[in-house]
Design an enzyme around this catalytic site. Structure first.
Site, PDB file in Angstrom:
ATOM      1  N   HIS A  13       0.887  -1.390  -0.173  1.00 48.79           N
ATOM      2  CA  HIS A  13       0.084   0.183  -0.062  1.00 48.79           C
ATOM      3  C   HIS A  13       0.978   1.219  -0.001  1.00 48.79           C
ATOM      4  O   HIS A  13       2.035   1.160   0.414  1.00 48.79           O
ATOM      5  CB  HIS A  13      -0.940   0.088   1.239  1.00 48.79           C
ATOM      6  CG  HIS A  13      -0.136   0.053   2.601  1.00 48.79           C
ATOM      7  ND1 HIS A  13       0.155   1.400   3.061  1.00 48.79           N
ATOM      8  CD2 HIS A  13       0.261  -0.992   3.386  1.00 48.79           C
ATOM      9  CE1 HIS A  13       0.634   0.813   4.269  1.00 48.79           C
ATOM     10  NE2 HIS A  13       0.758  -0.228   4.559  1.00 48.79           N
ATOM     11  N   CYS A  41       1.858  -5.484   6.721  1.00 47.80           N
ATOM     12  CA  CYS A  41       2.141  -5.239   5.591  1.00 47.80           C
ATOM     13  C   CYS A  41       3.021  -4.253   4.924  1.00 47.80           C
ATOM     14  O   CYS A  41       3.877  -4.020   5.650  1.00 47.80           O
ATOM     15  CB  CYS A  41       0.521  -4.466   5.274  1.00 47.80           C
ATOM     16  SG  CYS A  41      -0.933  -5.517   5.478  1.00 47.80           S
TER      17      CYS A  41
END
Length: 203
Positions: free
Chosen positions: A104, A123
């Site tokens: 992301h 992440c």
């Protein structure tokens, strides 16, 4: 800790919502609500939702005992709306894996100037997420750089399926050789070299 894995990137989400994991809601957000009041949620774009289904209702956060959330006695579902302060930035990339990990964008670009970058919750933040978005969306008709920027400016959440998945390899290196032949060494922040040493003892 981000695990090592191989998969195929198959979706790109523009202006993604951030669905806050319950443990982060308890550890990071609930204490801020207790300290600063309900305005903290509004000013940072958070919504309290009724459940984890596809069509949840938006609830009044004043009806929640936030001390109980912070203590872990109750769980809540929070999501952060698209916008400049969204923790996932302007785009998110998903790929099948058993860990729920994705790539992301981030509004915290300054973190890339740090020597130690273990700030994410497994992440992976991308320093040049928009470059990857332009590259991946070239597969779709009409998705040039101008359209990508235009769609992001709407703050409308949308998920685009890629017709041809792109291989993704997440690896962990503490040393490598660059294009100039210079060897680089970094701290073993995950303490994985000890495991490898057990397989390859010094002779």
């Amino acid at each position: 800790r981000t695990p090592m894995m191989a998969s195929f990137l198959n979706e790109a989400a523009l202006n993604p919502y951030w669905n806050v994991p319950p443990d982060l809601a308890a550890e990071r957000i609930a204490p801020k609500v207790i300290e600063k009041g309900m305005g903290y949620l509004t000013s940072n774009g958070y919504q309290l939702l009724s459940d984890w289904g596809d069509n949840p209702k938006v609830l009044d956060p004043a009806t929640v005992d936030w001390q109980a959330v912070a203590d872990g006695r109750i769980q809540v579902r929070l999501r952060q709306l698209p916008g400049p302060g969204n923790s996932l930035g302007k785009v998110k990339f998903t790929f099948p894996n058993p860990y729920g990990i994705y790539l992301h964008d981030t509004p915290d670009k300054a973190l890339f100037a740090r020597d130690i970058r273990t700030f994410s919750e497994s992440c992976v933040r991308l320093e040049q997420a928009m470059v990857l978005a332009q590259h991946t969306l070239r597969q779709l008709d009409g998705w040039d750089e101008e359209r990508l920027q235009s769609e992001i400016e709407t703050l409308r959440q949308q998920t685009l399926r890629l017709p041809e998945p792109i291989p993704v390899y997440v690896i962990y290196l503490t040393s490598w050789v660059d294009d100039d032949g210079l060897v680089h060494f970094r701290e073993d922040v995950y303490q994985r070299e000890r495991i490898l040493a057990g397989y390859y003892p010094a002779r």
